[in-house]
Design a protein around this motif. Structure first.
Motif, mmCIF file in Angstrom:
data_model
loop_
_atom_site.group_PDB
_atom_site.id
_atom_site.type_symbol
_atom_site.label_atom_id
_atom_site.label_comp_id
_atom_site.label_asym_id
_atom_site.label_seq_id
_atom_site.Cartn_x
_atom_site.Cartn_y
_atom_site.Cartn_z
ATOM 1 N N UNK A 1 0.819 -1.206 0.000
ATOM 2 C CA UNK A 1 0.000 0.000 0.000
ATOM 3 C C UNK A 1 0.854 1.259 0.000
ATOM 4 N N UNK A 2 1.890 1.271 0.868
ATOM 5 C CA UNK A 2 2.682 2.494 1.001
ATOM 6 C C UNK A 2 3.909 2.512 0.095
ATOM 7 N N UNK A 3 4.273 1.339 -0.441
ATOM 8 C CA UNK A 3 5.454 1.282 -1.297
ATOM 9 C C UNK A 3 5.104 1.116 -2.758
ATOM 10 N N UNK A 4 4.628 -0.068 -3.106
ATOM 11 C CA UNK A 4 4.322 -0.353 -4.498
ATOM 12 C C UNK A 4 3.131 0.456 -5.005
ATOM 13 N N UNK A 5 2.148 0.652 -4.178
ATOM 14 C CA UNK A 5 0.946 1.360 -4.627
ATOM 15 C C UNK A 5 1.240 2.753 -5.157
ATOM 16 N N UNK A 6 1.831 3.635 -4.361
ATOM 17 C CA UNK A 6 2.153 4.972 -4.879
ATOM 18 C C UNK A 6 3.129 4.935 -6.060
ATOM 19 N N UNK A 7 4.088 3.984 -6.012
ATOM 20 C CA UNK A 7 5.045 3.901 -7.117
ATOM 21 C C UNK A 7 4.380 3.557 -8.427
ATOM 22 N N UNK A 8 3.464 2.572 -8.398
ATOM 23 C CA UNK A 8 2.760 2.197 -9.620
ATOM 24 C C UNK A 8 1.839 3.318 -10.090
ATOM 25 N N UNK A 9 1.230 4.036 -9.158
ATOM 26 C CA UNK A 9 0.392 5.177 -9.547
ATOM 27 C C UNK A 9 1.222 6.259 -10.222
ATOM 28 N N UNK A 10 2.447 6.492 -9.689
ATOM 29 C CA UNK A 10 3.331 7.490 -10.308
ATOM 30 C C UNK A 10 3.757 7.048 -11.701
ATOM 31 N N UNK A 11 4.002 5.734 -11.865
ATOM 32 C CA UNK A 11 4.372 5.223 -13.193
ATOM 33 C C UNK A 11 3.243 5.442 -14.196
ATOM 34 N N UNK A 12 2.013 5.229 -13.767
ATOM 35 C CA UNK A 12 0.882 5.444 -14.670
ATOM 36 C C UNK A 12 0.790 6.911 -15.084
ATOM 37 N N UNK A 13 0.989 7.822 -14.129
ATOM 38 C CA UNK A 13 0.941 9.250 -14.461
ATOM 39 C C UNK A 13 2.070 9.624 -15.407
ATOM 40 N N UNK A 14 3.267 9.053 -15.124
ATOM 41 C CA UNK A 14 4.420 9.361 -15.981
ATOM 42 C C UNK A 14 4.197 8.844 -17.399
ATOM 43 N N UNK A 15 3.547 7.696 -17.545
ATOM 44 C CA UNK A 15 3.262 7.135 -18.877
ATOM 45 C C UNK A 15 2.299 8.041 -19.640
ATOM 46 N N UNK A 16 1.250 8.504 -18.960
ATOM 47 C CA UNK A 16 0.299 9.404 -19.615
ATOM 48 C C UNK A 16 0.987 10.698 -20.056
ATOM 49 N N UNK A 17 1.893 11.193 -19.225
ATOM 50 C CA UNK A 17 2.601 12.438 -19.564
ATOM 51 C C UNK A 17 3.487 12.238 -20.796
ATOM 52 N N UNK A 18 4.183 11.123 -20.858
ATOM 53 C CA UNK A 18 5.045 10.857 -22.014
ATOM 54 C C UNK A 18 4.250 10.701 -23.285
ATOM 55 N N UNK A 19 3.070 10.038 -23.169
ATOM 56 C CA UNK A 19 2.241 9.855 -24.359
ATOM 57 C C UNK A 19 1.772 11.200 -24.899
ATOM 58 N N UNK A 20 1.466 12.165 -24.010
ATOM 59 C CA UNK A 20 1.008 13.475 -24.480
ATOM 60 C C UNK A 20 2.145 14.282 -25.124
ATOM 61 N N UNK A 21 3.397 14.052 -24.676
ATOM 62 C CA UNK A 21 4.524 14.835 -25.204
ATOM 63 C C UNK A 21 5.103 14.279 -26.498
ATOM 64 N N UNK A 22 4.657 13.097 -26.913
ATOM 65 C CA UNK A 22 5.246 12.493 -28.124
ATOM 66 C C UNK A 22 5.004 13.387 -29.338
ATOM 67 N N UNK A 23 3.822 13.943 -29.473
ATOM 68 C CA UNK A 23 3.491 14.746 -30.650
ATOM 69 C C UNK A 23 3.958 16.192 -30.509
ATOM 70 N N UNK A 24 4.007 16.740 -29.320
ATOM 71 C CA UNK A 24 4.319 18.155 -29.149
ATOM 72 C C UNK A 24 5.795 18.401 -28.865
ATOM 73 N N UNK A 25 6.449 17.532 -28.115
ATOM 74 C CA UNK A 25 7.858 17.754 -27.734
ATOM 75 C C UNK A 25 8.545 16.391 -27.631
#
Length: 652
Positions: free
Chosen positions: A468-492
C-alpha cells in the motif's frame, strides 16, 4: 497399639454377638414352652439395638477412648445386649419346671435395663453429637433434664413388679417375681416425669437442628445423616403405633441412627478415625437380617421343620445376603478402594467420551473424588489449578504426577489418605499424569497456534504496508508518468524521450522493490546455495562492519524448508544485533544436525547486559524457534560477548 485396640474392640463385639446369639438360641425352646415370640415381646428391638449401636461404638472407642458419643453408643448397645440375654435366661428359667439359678433376678434386671439404654439415644446421644459436648453452655440445662428423665424412668421400672410389662404369654399364671409389693414411683410424679422426658427428647432434636444451621459445610455433611436418621426413627415409631406389625417396625427403628453415625465416621472423616467400620456396618445389617429371617422362619416353619432345620435354612438364606451387604457397605463408605481394577474400569468408561483435554481433567478429578470419597480433588499444573471437583478447601495431601519420569503436575486432595488409600492412588496417579501431559500438549498447541496466527497476521500487515505504502504509490506514479510521455510524443519528442527514460528507471526500481518483498518471504540464496551457502553470503554482506565465520559440517543433511528459513532469519537478526547493539567485530555461526538442527551464534561484543533486555529482535528469534517446537536460549556469562543457542527439530 492401635491394632491391639481394634482386636480388643473385635473381642468385645464378639462377646456382644454371643449375648444376642444366646438369646436367639433359646428362642425355639421358649416357643415350645408357649412363651410369646421375641418380636411381640419387643426383644427383637433390643437385639437389633444391641448390635447396631454396640458394634460400631466399640470400634469408635477403641481408637478414640475420649469420644463421649462412642461411649454412649457402647452403653446403649451393651445394656440392650445384656438385657435381651438376661431376659431370655429369665424367661427360660421361669417357664421351665424346676427353674434356673437366679432366673427371677435376671428377669428383673432385664425388665428395667432397656429403659436407660433406650432413652439415652434420643436425648444424651443427640445432645453430644458430633463433638462430645452440647452446642453451647445454654444447652447444659437440657443435658440435666435428660439425665433426670433417664434416672427417673429407670427407677420407676426398677421399682415395679416384673409382670408390669403387659405382654400376654410371657409368664406363667400367678407369677409375681421379685419385689412384687412395689408399684414404682408415686403417681404424683407421673406427669412431671413424662413432661421431663418429652422435653429432653424435643430439646435434643432441636439442638441437632440448631447445630446444623450454625455449622460449616463439612460439619453439616456429617450432621445431615444423623438428622435424617433421627427423623426416620421418629417416623418409624409413629408408624409402629398404627401398623399391625408394629413390633417389627419398632425393631427396625433401632437401625437408622447407628448406621448414619457410622457413615458419618467413615465417609466424612468424623473424629478422624481410621476404622474398618464398613465391616461393622455390614455385620450389623447381617445381624438384623439374621434376626428377622430367623424369627420369620421360626414362626412359620418351626413347627414343621424343627429348630435345627430352621437354623440351616436361615444360614443358606443369609449367607448370600451377607456378601451383597458387605459389598454395598464397603462401596458406600469407602468407595472402590478395595477394588482398584473396578475403579480403573469405571475411570476408563467415564473418560472414553471426553472431548477437550480440559474436560478430560475435570472428569478425571470428579472420578477420583468419587472413588476415594473425599470432599475435594484438584489437579495442579505449573502451580495453577487446571481442574477440580468438590468444595475447595485446605489441601491435606499432595501426590506428585509423573509422566516418563518427569513431574507434570500435582494431585491435590482435601483429606488425609489412609494407608490403604495410597495403593489405589498409586494406581490412579499415572492415568491422571497422562491426562495432565495431554492437557499440557493441548495448551502448548493452542499457544503455538496463537503465535502462528499472530505471526501470519504480522506478515500480512507488513505486506499490506509494503504494497500500500510502497508499491501502490510507485505504480500510480508510473501510470501518471506514462500518460505524460504519451502526451509529449506529438508536441515535444525530446522531452518525451527524457520522460520515458525516467519511466524506465522507475520501473526497474519498482521491480527491485518487488524482488525485495519476495526475498523477505523466501530469500533466493536458500534455494540457490542451500543454508550453508546462504549464511556465508549473508556474512559477506556485513563486510567492513563485522567479520563473520560460518562453520558447517560437510555431512549436513537436507533440511526442511521451514527449518532453513527459521535458521536463516534468526542468524540474520543475530548478526544485525551484533553490529547495531553489541558493537562486535567478530562473530561465529556454527551449525550441527542429528535429529535436531543446532545453531550457535557467538560474538565478541559488549553483551546484552543484566538484566537482559527483551527487545523486539530477541522476541522475534524466540517466536520463530517456538513456532517449530524448538528452543531458544540466550547464554550470558561474566565475560563479554553474546552466545545464542537455538535447537530446531528436523521433524518440524
Amino acid at each position: 497399639m492401635r491394632d491391639r485396640s481394634v482386636r480388643r474392640a473385635a473381642a468385645a463385639a464378639g462377646l456382644l454377638v454371643v449375648l444376642v446369639a444366646a438369646a436367639l438360641a433359646v428362642e425355639p425352646r421358649l416357643r415350645a414352652l408357649g412363651v410369646t415370640g421375641m418380636v411381640e415381646r419387643f426383644d427383637a428391638f433390643r437385639a437389633v439395638a444391641a448390635l447396631s449401636f454396640g458394634v460400631p461404638g466399640l470400634f469408635v472407642v477403641a481408637q478414640r477412648p475420649g469420644c463421649r458419643v462412642g461411649w454412649v453408643m457402647v452403653f446403649a448397645g451393651a445394656a440392650q445386649g445384656l438385657g435381651v440375654a438376661l431376659g431370655a435366661y429369665g424367661l427360660l428359667g421361669i417357664n421351665e419346671s424346676g427353674g434356673l439359678p437366679g432366673d427371677d433376678w435376671a428377669m428383673w434386671v432385664s425388665n428395667w435395663l432397656w429403659m436407660p439404654a433406650g432413652l439415652v439415644v434420643p436425648t444424651i446421644f443427640l445432645l453430644l453429637f458430633p463433638d462430645g459436648r452440647p452446642p453451647s453452655r445454654r444447652w447444659w440445662p437440657a443435658m440435666a433434664v435428660a439425665a433426670v428423665a433417664i434416672v427417673a424412668n429407670t427407677l420407676d421400672w426398677m421399682l415395679r413388679p416384673v409382670p408390669y410389662e403387659n405382654v400376654p404369654g410371657m409368664f406363667p399364671a400367678g407369677y409375681a417375681g421379685v419385689l412384687a409389693g412395689l408399684r414404682g414411683l408415686p403417681d404424683v410424679l407421673d406427669v412431671p416425669v413424662a413432661v421431663c422426658t418429652a422435653g429432653a427428647v424435643v430439646a435434643a432434636v432441636a439442638s441437632l437442628a440448631v447445630r446444623y444451621r450454625s455449622s460449616g459445610e463439612e460439619v453439616r455433611r456429617r450432621l445431615q445423616w444423623v438428622l435424617a436418621a433421627a427423623l426416620l426413627t421418629v417416623a418409624l415409631a409413629g408408624v409402629a403405633l398404627a401398623a399391625p406389625w408394629g413390633a417389627v417396625v419398632i425393631a427396625s427403628a433401632a437401625v437408622p441412627l447407628p448406621v448414619a453415625v457410622s457413615v458419618a465416621i467413615v465417609a466424612h472423616r468424623l473424629w478422624d478415625l481410621d476404622l474398618l467400620l464398613s465391616r461393622a456396618l455390614a455385620f450389623g445389617a447381617l445381624s438384623v437380617a439374621l434376626l428377622g429371617t430367623y424369627a420369620l422362619v421360626a414362626f412359620t416353619l418351626g413347627g414343621v421343620l424343627g429348630s435345627g432345620a430352621s437354623a440351616v435354612l436361615v444360614a443358606l438364606v443369609v449367607h448370600p445376603l451377607y456378601v451383597r451387604v458387605l459389598g454395598a457397605a464397603n462401596r458406600l463408605v469407602y468407595g472402590e478402594r478395595e477394588d482398584p481394577a473396578r475403579a480403573l474400569r469405571r475411570l476408563g468408561t467415564r473418560l472414553s467420551d471426553a472431548g477437550s483435554p480440559g474436560e478430560l481433567l475435570d472428569r478425571m478429578a470428579a472420578e477420583v473424588r468419587r472413588v476415594l470419597r473425599v470432599h475435594y480433588v484438584a489437579v495442579e499444573e505449573s502451580g495453577v489449578v487446571v481442574a477440580s471437583s468438590g468444595r475447595p478447601g485446605e489441601v491435606a495431601e499432595s501426590v506428585p504426577l509423573l509422566h516418563r519420569g518427569e513431574r507434570v503436575g500435582t494431585l491435590l486432595l482435601g483429606e488425609r489418605l489412609r494407608a490403604r488409600d495410597r495403593g489405589l492412588v498409586g494406581e490412579l496417579a499415572p492415568h491422571v499424569a497422562v491426562a495432565v501431559h495431554a492437557h499440557r500438549l493441548g495448551a502448548d498447541l493452542e499457544r503455538s497456534h496463537g503465535r502462528m496466527l499472530a505471526a501470519r497476521q504480522e506478515e500480512r500487515d507488513r505486506l499490506l504496508y509494503e504494497l500500500h505504502d510502497g508499491l501502490g504509490p510507485g505504480l500510480a506514479a508510473l501510470a501518471l508518468q506514462t500518460d505524460r510521455g504519451r502526451r509529449l510524443v506529438d508536441t515535444d519528442p525530446d522531452k518525451a524521450k527524457k520522460v520515458m527514460s525516467e519511466l524506465s528507471q522507475r520501473i526497474r526500481a519498482t521491480v527491485e522493490d518487488v524482488r525485495t518483498i519476495v526475498n523477505d518471504l523466501r530469500p533466493p540464496p536458500l534455494d540457490d546455495l542451500g543454508l550453508a551457502g546462504a549464511l556465508a553470503e549473508l556474512g559477506r554482506g556485513f563486510a567492513g562492519d563485522l567479520t563473520v565465520e560460518v562453520e558447517v559440517p560437510p555431512d549436513l543433511p537436507a533440511l526442511p524448508p521451514p527449518v532453513e528459513l527459521a535458521a536463516y532469519r534468526i542468524t540474520a537478526e543475530a548478526l544485525t544485533n551484533a553490529v547495531r547493539h553489541a558493537m562486535a567485530s567478530r562473530c561465529t555461526v556454527t551449525l550441527s544436525a542429528t535429529d535436531t538442527l543446532e545453531l550457535r551464534v557467538r560474538d565478541d561484543g559488549v553483551g546484552v547486559g543484566a538484566p537482559v533486555r527483551r527487545g523486539f529482535g530477541l522476541a522475534s528469534m524466540r517466536r520463530r524457534s517456538e513456532e517449530l517446537n524448538g528452543t531458544f536460549e540466550l547464554l550470558t556469562g561474566d565475560g563479554p560477548g553474546t552466545h545464542l543457542l537455538v535447537r530446531l527439530p528436523l521433524a518440524a
